[in-house]
Design an enzyme around this catalytic site. Sequence first.
Site, PDB file in Angstrom:
ATOM      1  N   GLU A 296       9.877 -11.208   7.005  1.00  0.00           N
ATOM      2  CA  GLU A 296      10.389 -12.278   6.144  1.00  0.00           C
ATOM      3  C   GLU A 296      10.954 -13.431   6.967  1.00  0.00           C
ATOM      4  OE1 GLU A 296      12.202 -12.201   1.673  1.00  0.00           O
ATOM      5  OE2 GLU A 296      13.243 -10.960   3.142  1.00  0.00           O
ATOM      6  N   HIS A 323      -0.599  11.797  14.020  1.00  0.00           N
ATOM      7  CA  HIS A 323      -1.644  12.452  13.230  1.00  0.00           C
ATOM      8  C   HIS A 323      -2.061  11.581  12.056  1.00  0.00           C
ATOM      9  CE1 HIS A 323      -1.070  16.165  15.541  1.00  0.00           C
ATOM     10  NE2 HIS A 323       0.159  15.686  15.655  1.00  0.00           N
ATOM     11  N   LYS A 437       8.596 -15.405  -7.704  1.00  0.00           N
ATOM     12  CA  LYS A 437       9.812 -15.275  -8.531  1.00  0.00           C
ATOM     13  C   LYS A 437       9.709 -16.170  -9.756  1.00  0.00           C
ATOM     14  CE  LYS A 437      13.394 -14.465  -5.049  1.00  0.00           C
ATOM     15  NZ  LYS A 437      14.604 -15.017  -4.445  1.00  0.00           N
TER      16      LYS A 437
HETATM   17  O1  PA5 Z   1      16.509 -11.145   3.357  1.00  0.00           O
HETATM   18  C1  PA5 Z   1      16.585 -11.716   2.293  1.00  0.00           C
HETATM   19  O2  PA5 Z   1      17.205 -12.765   2.153  1.00  0.00           O
HETATM   20  C2  PA5 Z   1      15.955 -11.118   1.059  1.00  0.00           C
HETATM   21  O3  PA5 Z   1      15.139 -10.033   1.371  1.00  0.00           O
HETATM   22  C3  PA5 Z   1      17.039 -10.669   0.117  1.00  0.00           C
HETATM   23  O4  PA5 Z   1      17.842  -9.700   0.735  1.00  0.00           O
HETATM   24  C4  PA5 Z   1      16.474 -10.110  -1.188  1.00  0.00           C
HETATM   25  O5  PA5 Z   1      15.582 -11.020  -1.738  1.00  0.00           O
HETATM   26  C5  PA5 Z   1      17.596  -9.839  -2.152  1.00  0.00           C
HETATM   27  O6  PA5 Z   1      18.321 -11.001  -2.337  1.00  0.00           O
HETATM   28  P1  PA5 Z   1      19.797 -10.985  -2.858  1.00  0.00           P
HETATM   29  O7  PA5 Z   1      20.641 -10.293  -1.842  1.00  0.00           O
HETATM   30  O8  PA5 Z   1      20.176 -12.413  -3.021  1.00  0.00           O
HETATM   31  O9  PA5 Z   1      19.790 -10.251  -4.146  1.00  0.00           O
END
Ligand code: PA5
Length: 468
Positions: A296, A323, A437
């Site tokens: 990410e 494996h 989203k």
């Molecule tokens: O790393 C990130 O920012 C995302 O993976 C968030 O952790 C995830 O989308 C959840 O978001 P939030 O903590 O705002 O609910």
Amino acid sequence: MPLRLDYTNMMAPAIAGGITDAEWRAIEARFATAHAGVAALHGEGTLGFLDLPDDRDLHRATQEYVARVARRAGADALADVVVLGIGGSALGPIALRTALRPPQWNLLDDAGRGGRPRLHVLDNVDPANIDALLGRLDLRRSLFVVTSKSGGTAETMAQYLVVRARLVSALGDAAAKERLVFVTDPEKGALRAIARAEGIATLPIPANVGGRFSVLTPVGTLPAALIGIDVAGLLAGAADMRTRCASGTLRQNVAGTYAALQFLADTAHGRHVQVLMPYGDALRDMADWFVQLWAESLGKHRVAGDEGVGPTPLAALGATDQHSQVQLFMEGPPDKTVTFIAVEQGARDVEIPALHADIPELAYLGGHRLGELLDIERRATAGALARRGRPNMTLQMESVDAFGVGELLMLLELATAYAGQLYGVDAFNQPGVELGKQFTYAMLGRADAEAARKEWELLPKPDPERVI
Ligand code: PA5
């Protein structure tokens, strides 16, 4: 002994086609700039994860809350903690529980857990799983940690709504609130607003710490402390690694070295898939945590509309995946690096009994130990990959304790920040998840998703000719 990185098998001539000395000299200069870039971002106040080991107020507030909850006794004594969250709000607590609590923590009885609660982390909205968990909990003896930095993530809010309604129906409104704590932004978001309006307990995620960098905030430290993990040790290990990465000289910066190796392997040698393969079950969920962090943070457009950069992280587990995936790593496309995590075995190693001395397939194992076998298999796999020109490196941990895990977390977070600079991307945002989203909001009828609904309508409908 501090965590060490052995990258012999990433380099030429140890690896045919490995990273060359000339490439390494060139990246040293680029790394100095990347290091300065990270320092500058930190100076601007945007890299809060680097300050977490020293945030005494935050950690005191967490410990005070834990002490308050631990005072519940008798029929109210805490038996289960449930983290409601997803992504960066869930993977850290899962990784900490697996690494730093005895195996199968949730299956141990009260004595086995030292009177500490079980820890469940939802990390999804699968109805079967959530319904089953809620159905078997004693709600009166449960604490629900609603974790969301933004305070509005659809999955987490849906989990919260389901849990809140069940709590109210089982216990009444006042007692329901006592079973909730929100871990969220200090100022913004729906969770913060609800907490303010209703007096629900909260712990903050500092504004300058994003989800996947938040494991050392109450996102990770609250569940960890509730189940008895040594949070002080975790923070000390992270602080130590931060100190070890203070230098802009690559040779003196282990996180920088890791980032530079992976960057070069990807961009100069076509090693686009980067495997993290701990040898040992305790670190298996650490690999999932890393996958989210690396993916990410680094999979991005450098400038709007370009075709995108970033390595593809992959989690594996030794020896299990010998494996499963290692055949691919050995003979599949030469597009991978493998980072092993090796752990020196402690006193709890298990001897393999010397039975069936007359059967060669079993006899050679007798008298060795399981941990020894695991480590030998790691070395054998690393050596075999090296012989086939497949680059690999090894992070060596003395033991899976709080200090060592703190070191590892900080190393990988810092490496991600450096890699962001090397790739020329913002490692701290995630614009690519926004459209999905918005489409979700549109289909669920959220009022402010009208534009997304129109865009959704433009998508081609399933073509019957292409459905088989
Ligand atoms: O790393 C990130 O920012 C995302 O993976 C968030 O952790 C995830 O989308 C959840 O978001 P939030 O903590 O705002 O609910």
